[in-house]
Structure formats: structure tokens, C-alpha cells
Design an enzyme around this catalytic site. Structure first.
Site, PDB file in Angstrom:
ATOM      1  N   TYR B  26     -10.808 -73.978 -12.399  1.00 29.59           N
ATOM      2  CA  TYR B  26     -10.069 -72.769 -12.785  1.00 29.59           C
ATOM      3  C   TYR B  26      -9.190 -72.297 -11.627  1.00 29.59           C
ATOM      4  O   TYR B  26      -8.054 -71.858 -11.826  1.00 29.59           O
ATOM      5  CB  TYR B  26     -11.055 -71.670 -13.196  1.00 29.59           C
ATOM      6  CG  TYR B  26     -10.422 -70.312 -13.450  1.00 29.59           C
ATOM      7  CD1 TYR B  26     -10.502 -69.298 -12.499  1.00 29.59           C
ATOM      8  CD2 TYR B  26      -9.740 -70.035 -14.646  1.00 29.59           C
ATOM      9  CE1 TYR B  26      -9.925 -68.043 -12.726  1.00 29.59           C
ATOM     10  CE2 TYR B  26      -9.160 -68.795 -14.868  1.00 29.59           C
ATOM     11  CZ  TYR B  26      -9.264 -67.800 -13.909  1.00 29.59           C
ATOM     12  OH  TYR B  26      -8.688 -66.564 -14.127  1.00 29.59           O
ATOM     13  N   GLU B  27      -9.735 -72.403 -10.388  1.00 30.86           N
ATOM     14  CA  GLU B  27      -9.015 -71.948  -9.195  1.00 30.86           C
ATOM     15  C   GLU B  27      -8.022 -72.999  -8.701  1.00 30.86           C
ATOM     16  O   GLU B  27      -7.387 -72.827  -7.671  1.00 30.86           O
ATOM     17  CB  GLU B  27     -10.024 -71.575  -8.089  1.00 30.86           C
ATOM     18  CG  GLU B  27     -10.777 -70.285  -8.400  1.00 30.86           C
ATOM     19  CD  GLU B  27     -11.969 -70.023  -7.491  1.00 30.86           C
ATOM     20  OE1 GLU B  27     -12.532 -70.990  -6.950  1.00 30.86           O
ATOM     21  OE2 GLU B  27     -12.343 -68.849  -7.346  1.00 30.86           O
ATOM     22  N   GLY B  69     -20.389 -58.948 -21.444  1.00 32.20           N
ATOM     23  CA  GLY B  69     -20.937 -58.113 -20.376  1.00 32.20           C
ATOM     24  C   GLY B  69     -21.772 -58.888 -19.388  1.00 32.20           C
ATOM     25  O   GLY B  69     -22.427 -58.288 -18.541  1.00 32.20           O
ATOM     26  N   ILE B  70     -21.762 -60.228 -19.478  1.00 28.52           N
ATOM     27  CA  ILE B  70     -22.591 -61.017 -18.558  1.00 28.52           C
ATOM     28  C   ILE B  70     -22.052 -60.919 -17.129  1.00 28.52           C
ATOM     29  O   ILE B  70     -22.816 -60.774 -16.177  1.00 28.52           O
ATOM     30  CB  ILE B  70     -22.681 -62.490 -19.025  1.00 28.52           C
ATOM     31  CG1 ILE B  70     -23.419 -62.564 -20.362  1.00 28.52           C
ATOM     32  CG2 ILE B  70     -23.389 -63.349 -17.974  1.00 28.52           C
ATOM     33  CD1 ILE B  70     -23.502 -63.961 -20.956  1.00 28.52           C
ATOM     34  N   ASN B  98      -4.991 -64.635  -9.694  1.00 27.16           N
ATOM     35  CA  ASN B  98      -6.099 -64.527 -10.652  1.00 27.16           C
ATOM     36  C   ASN B  98      -6.222 -63.087 -11.153  1.00 27.16           C
ATOM     37  O   ASN B  98      -7.158 -62.363 -10.821  1.00 27.16           O
ATOM     38  CB  ASN B  98      -7.391 -65.006  -9.977  1.00 27.16           C
ATOM     39  CG  ASN B  98      -8.542 -65.110 -10.953  1.00 27.16           C
ATOM     40  OD1 ASN B  98      -8.423 -64.734 -12.120  1.00 27.16           O
ATOM     41  ND2 ASN B  98      -9.669 -65.598 -10.457  1.00 27.16           N
ATOM     42  N   TYR B 105     -12.467 -56.597 -10.770  1.00 27.51           N
ATOM     43  CA  TYR B 105     -13.021 -55.965  -9.576  1.00 27.51           C
ATOM     44  C   TYR B 105     -12.398 -54.604  -9.312  1.00 27.51           C
ATOM     45  O   TYR B 105     -13.092 -53.652  -8.942  1.00 27.51           O
ATOM     46  CB  TYR B 105     -12.834 -56.871  -8.348  1.00 27.51           C
ATOM     47  CG  TYR B 105     -13.603 -58.173  -8.437  1.00 27.51           C
ATOM     48  CD1 TYR B 105     -12.947 -59.396  -8.352  1.00 27.51           C
ATOM     49  CD2 TYR B 105     -14.981 -58.167  -8.613  1.00 27.51           C
ATOM     50  CE1 TYR B 105     -13.648 -60.591  -8.436  1.00 27.51           C
ATOM     51  CE2 TYR B 105     -15.688 -59.358  -8.698  1.00 27.51           C
ATOM     52  CZ  TYR B 105     -15.020 -60.557  -8.617  1.00 27.51           C
ATOM     53  OH  TYR B 105     -15.718 -61.727  -8.709  1.00 27.51           O
ATOM     54  N   GLU B 117      -4.845 -53.256   4.102  1.00 31.14           N
ATOM     55  CA  GLU B 117      -5.007 -53.292   5.558  1.00 31.14           C
ATOM     56  C   GLU B 117      -4.416 -54.549   6.205  1.00 31.14           C
ATOM     57  O   GLU B 117      -4.409 -54.674   7.418  1.00 31.14           O
ATOM     58  CB  GLU B 117      -6.494 -53.160   5.931  1.00 31.14           C
ATOM     59  CG  GLU B 117      -7.068 -51.772   5.582  1.00 31.14           C
ATOM     60  CD  GLU B 117      -8.557 -51.623   5.900  1.00 31.14           C
ATOM     61  OE1 GLU B 117      -9.145 -52.546   6.499  1.00 31.14           O
ATOM     62  OE2 GLU B 117      -9.124 -50.566   5.541  1.00 31.14           O
TER      63      GLU B 117
END
Lengths: 171, 139
Positions: B26-27, B69-70, B98, B105, B117
Site C-alpha cells: 500500500y505504501e 471501527g477496528i 496517504n 490521525y 515544526e
């Protein structure tokens, strides 16, 4: 100038905290340091060390002077699911007036050697992009900037967010 | 959907290895995966484990592709463990393109420190690490 690189001991904790704060000040984020000597002592020299530390000390000019701690590196071991054990360099600092003497290079070589000995496939850390001297220091030695080359971004949850996530959700 | 979050056992390493590869695909970096379930078994389930792991499992008949919701449950469990161990922060890295993950997050309160930062992730590996080490003075 003669300097000695050695493993930190509990008595070095006040110097470690002093240098942590100096580095934070250099990075213009000193207000973010809330760590205390007590926490450093418990976390580094208790039953389960959460970090390891090497320090550089120099002998004072007169033999009667105390040795002075002028640089340090704080590191721990972490795990990359793609390649395995890694050495994570958390803090790395040499006091301003003692730079340009090879102390930083000496610390980095020592850590790289340790990484190889302990079967780490890499040594990782973060650098602030506006910290040109540090960026160049690492690039000269072959470091890869993963944020630039692969697009990785560093994300953080602070204490409040952590606590909110930890609370059980309503079913 | 019924699912259960629990600590990984040694027997889970084959599944964990499979999922590590899925995530690497996927990445878009599957060629960077150099270790398999054997290393995970050795490094995660020895006297001094190098990592900890949680797994989510569902009964066979409940498999589906829907969001259930996992992911949230797994992250919450990690946060709970962190909180119990008196951690003050949870850090991770995400690829800049992504968006689903970045949004996931961010919705839970994470900050992108690379943006706010200017932090960049740096690594020495392979020949470069070797070169650095070989310059070390002999003890």
C-alpha cells in the site's frame, strides 16, 4: 584537546538535563522541556532503562579542576517491521564552545559501531529542516532524508489526545 | 461486527508478517521489506522483546470490507497502554500522500510535526552506517 567518551552514570543526570535544555534552547523549543532530574534518573537507571546515554567529558585546564561534561547522545533501540532492530538516536548535542574539535564525529562513530555490534540495520533520528549545520553534518556522512526522499511525516499525539483515545467509547 | 483486540502471540507472526507486507505494498515500498515471520518470532518473543504487538481478530464468518471501527479500536488500545505506562506522547510517521491515514490521525488530535515544526526523519543504513562505524577508534 583530550576528551573521553563514556557511558553515562546516575551522577551524570544533572548534566544530561542541562544539555537537554541547552539543545532545546538551540532548537527554539525550550518551553517544551518538562522533564525533571528525578524522571531522568528513574527512566534511565531504574530496573527497565528507557534510554541509554553516552557523554563526553573533558579535563579542566588545571589538574585540580573537575572534569566537565560537554556533549552527550541519548539513544534507545527500536524496531522497524521491514528490517528489524534499529538504533534510534534521540538527542545528540555538543556545547557551542566545544564544537569543531571532532567530538560530534567521535560520538557518531561510537554509536554507529554500537549499532553494528548490536545487529541494528540502521540508525534513525529526526532533524529540524531549518537546522542547516546539522542537516549538512549528516548529509556529508551519507544520511538519507526520508521525509524528503520518501515523503514520511512525523505525527504526534500529545497527552490530552492520548487520554481521549484511551477512554472506552460508548457502545 | 464482532472483533477482539488482544496481545499478539508467537503464532501470530505469520499473519503479522503478511500484514506488514500488505501495508508495505500500500505504501509502495514492498522491496524494502527484508524480514519475515522468523525474525518477528525471534525478536518479539524472546527474553527481552524488541517490540510489542496487538492484533485484531474476527470470526471467519464475519469477514467484510466495511469500516468497522477496528482501526480506531487498535489505536485506542495502544493509547490506553501508553497511558497506563505513563507515556506523555504517542508518535508515528505517515506518508505525505496517504490522505486517509493523515485524516484518520488528525481527526483524533494528532499534529503533523513535519509541517508545524519542520522535523524530518533521517536514517543511516547499509554501507553508510558501516563506513561510519569503521571510522571508530579501536578500544
Amino acid at each position: 584537546m583530550e576528551y573521553k567518551l563514556r557511558k553515562a552514570e546516575p551522577r551524570d543526570v544533572p548534566d544530561i538535563l542541562r544539555l537537554v535544555k541547552e539543545l532545546a534552547k538551540y532548537e527554539e523549543m525550550e518551553h517544551q522541556v518538562t522533564l525533571t532530574e528525578k524522571e531522568l534518573l528513574e527512566d534511565g537507571f531504574g530496573d527497565t532503562p528507557f534510554y541509554h546515554c553516552i557523554i563526553t567529558e573533558i579535563q579542566g585546564e588545571k589538574s585540580s579542576e573537575d572534569r566537565k561534561v560537554v556533549g552527550f547522545a541519548m539513544y534507545y533501540f527500536t524496531y522497524d517491521p521491514w528490517v528489524g532492530k534499529q538504533l534510534y538516536l534521540e538527542e545528540f548535542y555538543v556545547m557551542d564552545e566545544y564544537r569543531g574539535l571532532g567530538i560530534g564525529s567521535g560520538i557518531l562513530r561510537n554509536l554507529s559501531n554500537l549499532a553494528m555490534k548490536t545487529r541494528c540495520t540502521g540508525m534513525m533520528f529526526v532533524v529540524a529542516e531549518n537546522n542547516e549545520p546539522s542537516v549538512q553534518f549528516y548529509k556529508r556522512r551519507g544520511a538519507e532524508d526520508l521525509s524528503q526522499e520518501e515523503g514520511w511525516r512525523l505525527f504526534r499525539f500529545d497527552k490530552d489526545s492520548l487520554v481521549k483515545m484511551a477512554a472506552p467509547s460508548e457502545e | 461486527m464482532n472483533f477482539k483486540i488482544r496481545r499478539a502471540a508467537k503464532e501470530d507472526c505469520k499473519d503479522i508478517s503478511r500484514m506488514i507486507m500488505d501495508l508495505a505494498i500500500y505504501e509502495k515500498m514492498p522491496d524494502q521489506v527484508k524480514i519475515s515471520h522468523e525474525e518477528l518470532e525471534r525478536d518479539g518473543f524472546c527474553q527481552n522483546p524488541l517490540f510489542e504487538c496487538l492484533v485484531a481478530e474476527v470470526p471467519e464468518e464475519h469477514k467484510s470490507n466495511e469500516g468497522n471501527g477496528i482501526g480506531t479500536a487498535l489505536l485506542s488500545k495502544v493509547a490506553e497502554i501508553g497511558k497506563k505506562k505513563q507515556c506523555v506522547r504517542l508518535q508515528l510517521s505517515v506518508l505525505n500522500w496517504n490522505t486517509p491515514s493523515r485524516d484518520f490521525y488528525a481527526a483524533k488530535g494528532a499534529q503533523d510535526l513535519t509541517v508545524t515544526e519542520g522535523w524530518h526523519a533521517i536514517r543511516f543504513d547499509g554501507q553508510n552506517l558501516d563506513n561510519l562505524a569503521n571510522e571508530a577508534p579501536k578500544d
